[in-house]
Design an enzyme around this catalytic site. Structure first.
Site, short mmCIF file in Angstrom:
data_model
loop_
_atom_site.label_atom_id
_atom_site.label_comp_id
_atom_site.label_asym_id
_atom_site.label_seq_id
_atom_site.Cartn_x
_atom_site.Cartn_y
_atom_site.Cartn_z
N ASP A 19 0.87 -1.18 0.00
CA ASP A 19 0.00 0.00 0.00
C ASP A 19 0.90 1.23 0.00
O ASP A 19 2.02 1.17 -0.50
CB ASP A 19 -0.95 -0.07 1.22
N HIS A 64 2.22 2.08 -3.18
CA HIS A 64 1.29 3.03 -3.80
C HIS A 64 1.80 4.46 -3.72
O HIS A 64 1.05 5.40 -3.96
CB HIS A 64 -0.10 2.90 -3.18
#
Ligand SMILES: *[C@@H]1O[C@H](CO)[C@@H](O)[C@H](O)[C@H]1NC(C)=O
Ligand SMILES: *[C@@H]1O[C@H](CO)[C@@H](O)[C@H](O)[C@H]1NC(C)=O
Ligand SMILES: *[C@@H]1O[C@H](CO)[C@@H](O)[C@H](O)[C@H]1NC(C)=O
Ligand SMILES: *[C@@H]1O[C@H](CO)[C@@H](O)[C@H](O)[C@H]1NC(C)=O
Length: 398
Positions: free
Chosen positions: A222, A245
């Site tokens: 993430d 991310h």
């Protein structure tokens, strides 16, 4: 006069030496082994760790809780302050989180420090979150009432502290969370989890100020760094991110008005093989707030899908009113000297809110190439106001 000065200098040096030996003498070591900890990789050591912490915390000088090398099984622990002196949490060994599903939801944190000042977490050791045993229990992408898996390390209301020389592996959820902290420096840490592990953010912060993240390497499933509301005076530099991310602000304003986010500097970082580079995301919701005075400077992108992206129409799983747009005002954001490669055509996306357009946006010295079939990279802006300065690739939409 010169002799007076010399005497004074000698006096000062003597004073300094006395002071230094006193500081040294004041450190007392609390070795977890002396509290019954066993480094056999299976016996739970939570009670031994808590007992060592309590003694170190009560000590009037500098208390060093010491975890020698070896592998320690450790269930959920909460270390509470305030303590009587400075605290060191020196880990040379490896701490292993539980793999028994019954223990996953006991607390939202595996290792939690609360209300501590002058804490140093260091020592070159490893926090092994054993996430692979739990990621399948993360149903949050499909189930809104899902239960939250534990964050590996969390600091709440902890001030004037440091985290350095530490490895955090495969957390079940976020690797490191800071909440309500002031003046914390994170340096020389390594965070690592597979690129497809769910919600394994590297460092997540909210309601904190004076935070520095320097010289660290983060690869996760993430955000490498996720910044939520109520943050100011945040400096990030010398960070490598990938996979993951990206370095993100948000998502903001999903369910309530937000506290300001301001004075964030991201400098001298490298992002590689990430879905986003520098991202700012706010929900398409009626909730208000302000994000301002951000500087992104000297950033290298390698094979990043969305190197620069502002999305103020964020609304996954169609949870929001499709005709609404974000009421968070973004202003005074500077992107300077951002270079490298985009793995998608749109290297720059400033998708701001129709209700609250972005203002004082500045693109300067941007050189992002789309490496596929010789097609130039593109930029896309909506409701974004500001200026751009050469050289610019892609051509600016501002
Ligand atoms: C840390 O600072 C915050 C405000 O800056 C304060 O609310 C909190 O009590 C402080 N914590 C400690 C342990 O001093
Ligand atoms: C934000 O930046 C502007 C322009 O540089 C400056 O005038 C203002 O004082 C800054 N605000 C804060 C809260 O730092
Ligand atoms: C910007 O947001 C609008 C509204 O959600 C969306 O339709 C559009 O595709 C977005 N543009 C880009 C380039 O992401
Ligand atoms: C959706 O948002 C629009 C504009 O803000 C508003 O007029 C409308 O009532 C909202 N609809 C619902 C179902 O909330």
């Amino acid at each position: 006069m010169a002799i007076m000065d010399l005497k004074f200098l000698v006096f000062l040096i003597a004073l300094l030496l006395v002071w230094e030996t006193q500081v040294q003498a004041e450190t007392k070591v609390f070795n977890v082994i002396n509290y019954g900890a066993v480094a056999d990789g299976s016996k739970d050591n939570a009670q031994a760790f808590l007992d060592a912490w309590n003694d170190a915390c009560q000590y009037e000088g500098n208390g060093r809780m010491y975890i020698p090398s070896g592998t320690y099984q450790l269930n959920h622990v909460q270390f509470k302050g305030p303590c009587n002196g400075g605290m060191e949490f020196m880990i040379q060994g490896t701490l292993k989180a539980p793999t028994d599903p019954k223990l996953f939801f006991v607390s939202e944190t595996w290792i939690n420090f609360q209300y501590v000042s002058a804490l140093t977490i260091y020592g070159g050791g490893t926090l092994d979150g054993q996430g692979a045993s739990a990621w399948k229990d993360n149903t949050c992408s499909t189930n809104p009432s899902c239960r939250t898996l534990p964050t590996a390390l969390r600091l709440d209301f902890t001030n004037t502290s440091q985290i350095r020389d530490l490895v955090s592996l495969n957390s079940k959820n976020v690797h490191l969370t800071l909440y309500g902290c002031d003046n914390v420096e994170i340096s020389n840490i390594k965070i690592s989890a597979p690129g497809d592990s769910p919600n394994t953010d590297g460092i997540k912060m909210a309601k904190s100020k004076n935070i520095r993240i320097i010289h660290s390497d983060i690869g996760t499933g993430d955000d490498c760094i996720a910044m939520l509301d109520g943050l100011y005076d945040i400096q990030i530099s010398g960070v490598t991110c990938g996979p993951g991310h990206g370095i993100s602000i948000g998502s903001l304003a999903d369910s309530r008005d937000i506290e300001d986010v301001s004075r964030i500097t991201v400098r001298n970082c490298r992002l590689h093989d990430t879905t986003n580079g520098l991202r700012l995301k706010t929900w398409a919701s009626p909730y208000k707030g302000r994000v301002f005075n951000l500087t992104y400077e000297d950033i290298v992108m390698e094979n990043v899908q969305n190197p620069i992206i502002i999305d103020q129409n964020y609304c996954p799983h169609c949870r929001c009113n499709s005709t609404a747009s974000s009421h968070v005002h973004i202003s005074n954001v500077r992107f300077k000297n951002i270079r490298g490669t985009s793995s998608s055509e749109y290297a720059v996306t400033l998708n701001c809110s129709q209700a609250r357009p972005c203002t004082d946006m500045r693109l300067e010295d941007i050189k992002l190439e789309y490496k596929s079939r010789g097609t130039p990279a593109l930029s896309s802006c909506s409701h974004a106001r500001g200026a751009s300065y050469r050289p610019l690739r892609p051509l600016s939409c501002l």
